[in-house]
Motif scaffolding. Structure first.
Motif, PDB file in Angstrom:
ATOM      1  N   SER A  47      52.848  42.567  45.365  1.00 34.72           N
ATOM      2  CA  SER A  47      52.928  43.614  44.356  1.00 34.72           C
ATOM      3  C   SER A  47      51.641  44.412  44.384  1.00 34.72           C
ATOM      4  CB  SER A  47      53.148  43.025  42.965  1.00 34.72           C
ATOM      5  OG  SER A  47      51.944  42.485  42.466  1.00 34.72           O
ATOM      6  N   LEU A  48      51.736  45.647  43.940  1.00 33.73           N
ATOM      7  CA  LEU A  48      50.550  46.497  43.883  1.00 33.73           C
ATOM      8  C   LEU A  48      49.477  45.903  42.981  1.00 33.73           C
ATOM      9  CD1 LEU A  48      52.259  49.985  43.799  1.00 33.73           C
ATOM     10  CD2 LEU A  48      50.583  49.229  45.495  1.00 33.73           C
ATOM     11  N   GLY A  49      49.885  45.246  41.917  1.00 38.57           N
ATOM     12  CA  GLY A  49      48.922  44.683  40.980  1.00 38.57           C
ATOM     13  C   GLY A  49      47.981  43.680  41.620  1.00 38.57           C
ATOM     14  N   LEU A  50      48.452  42.971  42.632  1.00 39.17           N
ATOM     15  CA  LEU A  50      47.604  41.971  43.292  1.00 39.17           C
ATOM     16  C   LEU A  50      46.509  42.586  44.154  1.00 39.17           C
ATOM     17  CD1 LEU A  50      50.340  39.406  44.378  1.00 39.17           C
ATOM     18  CD2 LEU A  50      48.801  39.294  42.401  1.00 39.17           C
ATOM     19  N   LEU A  51      46.559  43.901  44.352  1.00 41.09           N
ATOM     20  CA  LEU A  51      45.579  44.571  45.210  1.00 41.09           C
ATOM     21  C   LEU A  51      44.360  45.085  44.454  1.00 41.09           C
ATOM     22  CD1 LEU A  51      47.992  46.697  47.447  1.00 41.09           C
ATOM     23  CD2 LEU A  51      47.354  44.289  47.662  1.00 41.09           C
ATOM     24  N   PHE A  52      44.427  45.096  43.115  1.00 39.31           N
ATOM     25  CA  PHE A  52      43.380  45.707  42.295  1.00 39.31           C
ATOM     26  C   PHE A  52      42.647  44.666  41.454  1.00 39.31           C
ATOM     27  CE2 PHE A  52      46.363  49.113  43.095  1.00 39.31           C
ATOM     28  CZ  PHE A  52      45.540  50.203  43.346  1.00 39.31           C
ATOM     29  N   THR A  53      41.384  44.961  41.162  1.00 35.35           N
ATOM     30  CA  THR A  53      40.657  44.143  40.192  1.00 35.35           C
ATOM     31  C   THR A  53      41.224  44.458  38.803  1.00 35.35           C
ATOM     32  OG1 THR A  53      38.934  45.822  39.846  1.00 35.35           O
ATOM     33  CG2 THR A  53      38.518  44.145  41.566  1.00 35.35           C
ATOM     34  N   GLU A  54      40.985  43.580  37.870  1.00 35.84           N
ATOM     35  CA  GLU A  54      41.471  43.775  36.503  1.00 35.84           C
ATOM     36  C   GLU A  54      40.941  45.071  35.892  1.00 35.84           C
ATOM     37  OE1 GLU A  54      43.821  43.007  33.423  1.00 35.84           O
ATOM     38  OE2 GLU A  54      43.659  41.567  35.061  1.00 35.84           O
ATOM     39  N   ILE A  72      42.384  56.818  35.683  1.00 37.20           N
ATOM     40  CA  ILE A  72      43.169  55.716  35.129  1.00 37.20           C
ATOM     41  C   ILE A  72      42.352  54.441  35.257  1.00 37.20           C
ATOM     42  CG2 ILE A  72      45.314  54.403  35.350  1.00 37.20           C
ATOM     43  CD1 ILE A  72      46.107  57.205  36.954  1.00 37.20           C
ATOM     44  N   GLU A  73      42.231  53.709  34.163  1.00 36.21           N
ATOM     45  CA  GLU A  73      41.430  52.476  34.170  1.00 36.21           C
ATOM     46  C   GLU A  73      42.296  51.266  33.879  1.00 36.21           C
ATOM     47  OE1 GLU A  73      37.732  52.475  32.033  1.00 36.21           O
ATOM     48  OE2 GLU A  73      37.510  54.645  32.302  1.00 36.21           O
ATOM     49  N   GLY A  74      42.055  50.213  34.656  1.00 41.05           N
ATOM     50  CA  GLY A  74      42.728  48.941  34.446  1.00 41.05           C
ATOM     51  C   GLY A  74      43.923  48.751  35.360  1.00 41.05           C
ATOM     52  N   ARG A  75      44.066  47.529  35.856  1.00 38.20           N
ATOM     53  CA  ARG A  75      45.149  47.187  36.796  1.00 38.20           C
ATOM     54  C   ARG A  75      46.520  47.556  36.240  1.00 38.20           C
ATOM     55  NH1 ARG A  75      44.966  41.297  37.435  1.00 38.20           N
ATOM     56  NH2 ARG A  75      43.372  41.668  39.004  1.00 38.20           N
ATOM     57  N   GLU A  76      46.807  47.175  34.994  1.00 39.96           N
ATOM     58  CA  GLU A  76      48.135  47.433  34.428  1.00 39.96           C
ATOM     59  C   GLU A  76      48.439  48.923  34.336  1.00 39.96           C
ATOM     60  OE1 GLU A  76      49.141  45.307  30.869  1.00 39.96           O
ATOM     61  OE2 GLU A  76      48.185  43.472  31.614  1.00 39.96           O
ATOM     62  N   ALA A  77      47.466  49.720  33.930  1.00 45.23           N
ATOM     63  CA  ALA A  77      47.675  51.167  33.817  1.00 45.23           C
ATOM     64  C   ALA A  77      47.874  51.797  35.196  1.00 45.23           C
ATOM     65  CB  ALA A  77      46.494  51.807  33.089  1.00 45.23           C
ATOM     66  N   ILE A  78      47.139  51.309  36.183  1.00 43.52           N
ATOM     67  CA  ILE A  78      47.275  51.837  37.542  1.00 43.52           C
ATOM     68  C   ILE A  78      48.669  51.525  38.081  1.00 43.52           C
ATOM     69  CG2 ILE A  78      46.478  51.574  39.941  1.00 43.52           C
ATOM     70  CD1 ILE A  78      43.638  51.038  38.687  1.00 43.52           C
ATOM     71  N   VAL A  79      49.106  50.294  37.945  1.00 49.69           N
ATOM     72  CA  VAL A  79      50.429  49.901  38.433  1.00 49.69           C
ATOM     73  C   VAL A  79      51.521  50.683  37.701  1.00 49.69           C
ATOM     74  CG1 VAL A  79      52.070  47.989  38.609  1.00 49.69           C
ATOM     75  CG2 VAL A  79      49.678  47.656  39.272  1.00 49.69           C
ATOM     76  N   ALA A 150      41.466  33.784  49.810  1.00 46.66           N
ATOM     77  CA  ALA A 150      40.025  33.824  49.562  1.00 46.66           C
ATOM     78  C   ALA A 150      39.298  34.831  50.452  1.00 46.66           C
ATOM     79  CB  ALA A 150      39.421  32.431  49.753  1.00 46.66           C
ATOM     80  N   SER A 151      39.929  35.240  51.569  1.00 47.27           N
ATOM     81  CA  SER A 151      39.270  36.206  52.452  1.00 47.27           C
ATOM     82  C   SER A 151      39.588  37.647  52.059  1.00 47.27           C
ATOM     83  CB  SER A 151      39.689  35.970  53.906  1.00 47.27           C
ATOM     84  OG  SER A 151      41.066  36.274  54.074  1.00 47.27           O
ATOM     85  N   ALA A 152      40.455  37.836  51.066  1.00 45.66           N
ATOM     86  CA  ALA A 152      40.870  39.179  50.665  1.00 45.66           C
ATOM     87  C   ALA A 152      39.779  39.886  49.876  1.00 45.66           C
ATOM     88  CB  ALA A 152      42.138  39.106  49.830  1.00 45.66           C
ATOM     89  N   TRP A 153      39.803  41.189  49.957  1.00 42.06           N
ATOM     90  CA  TRP A 153      38.980  42.038  49.102  1.00 42.06           C
ATOM     91  C   TRP A 153      39.937  42.849  48.252  1.00 42.06           C
ATOM     92  CZ3 TRP A 153      33.526  43.646  50.060  1.00 42.06           C
ATOM     93  CH2 TRP A 153      32.829  42.686  50.796  1.00 42.06           C
ATOM     94  N   LEU A 154      39.540  43.189  47.042  1.00 44.01           N
ATOM     95  CA  LEU A 154      40.383  43.924  46.105  1.00 44.01           C
ATOM     96  C   LEU A 154      39.832  45.332  45.898  1.00 44.01           C
ATOM     97  CD1 LEU A 154      40.877  41.139  43.425  1.00 44.01           C
ATOM     98  CD2 LEU A 154      42.361  41.688  45.374  1.00 44.01           C
ATOM     99  N   ILE A 155      40.728  46.239  45.556  1.00 42.69           N
ATOM    100  CA  ILE A 155      40.334  47.618  45.260  1.00 42.69           C
ATOM    101  C   ILE A 155      39.743  47.644  43.860  1.00 42.69           C
ATOM    102  CG2 ILE A 155      41.152  49.972  44.901  1.00 42.69           C
ATOM    103  CD1 ILE A 155      43.462  49.249  46.905  1.00 42.69           C
ATOM    104  N   THR A 156      38.529  48.182  43.754  1.00 39.97           N
ATOM    105  CA  THR A 156      37.899  48.316  42.439  1.00 39.97           C
ATOM    106  C   THR A 156      37.783  49.779  41.998  1.00 39.97           C
ATOM    107  OG1 THR A 156      36.055  47.582  41.074  1.00 39.97           O
ATOM    108  CG2 THR A 156      35.512  48.281  43.299  1.00 39.97           C
ATOM    109  N   HIS A 157      37.779  50.722  42.966  1.00 42.32           N
ATOM    110  CA  HIS A 157      37.721  52.142  42.621  1.00 42.32           C
ATOM    111  C   HIS A 157      38.401  52.913  43.749  1.00 42.32           C
ATOM    112  CE1 HIS A 157      35.123  55.612  40.819  1.00 42.32           C
ATOM    113  NE2 HIS A 157      36.407  55.897  40.864  1.00 42.32           N
TER     114      HIS A 157
END
Length: 176
Positions: A47-54, A72-79, A150-157
């Motif tokens: 899901s897209l939500g798993l790609l972003f930081t909270e 847009i701020e926050g994982r839920e709002a972005i999704v 554990a090797s994944a990186w998440l989108i923060t911005h």
């Protein structure tokens, strides 16, 4: 072990971490684009939500995208925003993203930053179609300890700026 060998090992570990971080950022962008394609390139459970930081930020910048997307701020709002464009919502009939001109120029153990030029080929449910070129600038952070990958990186911005758009038409193939 002598001091020169120890320094060499530390330097090699840092270079390896930077290469692994850049590869993780590249994989994350590929997953993001596949999940935004229509039909989706999603695998079971993705899901897209798993790609972003909270606390991620997604924003449109530049003349066209500042007013269209805003900040847009926050994982839920972005999704929620991205979901307005994806099935089952009737927006795209087909949508494909191509990334090029990649530059991942900052990778530290805590952060990575990449830039891409994106070409988006979109066909809409109303029959229109267009090509969109955009500049993307994306910041990543390592996934928290205990994450499934554990090797994944998440989108923060995530920042996107529309560079151009052009209508296009795909002619149906003649029957054989």
């Amino acid at each position: 072990m002598n001091t020169d060998a120890a320094r060499t090992i530390v330097a090699l570990e840092a270079r390896l971490a930077a290469l692994e971080g850049a590869a993780a950022a590249r994989r994350m962008m590929a997953r993001y684009m596949a999940l935004c394609d229509v039909p989706s390139g999603a695998l079971d459970g993705e899901s897209l939500g798993l790609l972003f930081t909270e606390d991620a930020v997604w924003e449109g910048i530049g003349r066209q995208y500042t007013s269209k997307f805003g900040h847009i701020e926050g994982r839920e709002a972005i999704v929620a925003m991205l979901s307005r464009y994806l099935p089952p919502e009737p927006h795209f009939a087909t949508n494909v993203h191509f990334l090029t001109s990649e530059s991942i120029d900052m990778v530290t153990p805590e952060r990575a930053k990449g830039r891409w030029i994106m070409l988006q080929a979109s066909g809409y449910v109303d029959g229109r179609a267009e090509l969109i070129g955009a500049r993307l600038e994306v910041d990543f952070v390592p996934a928290p300890a205990g994450s499934p990958d554990a090797s994944a990186w998440l989108i923060t911005h995530f920042r996107t700026e529309r560079l151009f758009d052009a209508p296009w038409h795909v002619s149906p193939r003649p029957a054989p």
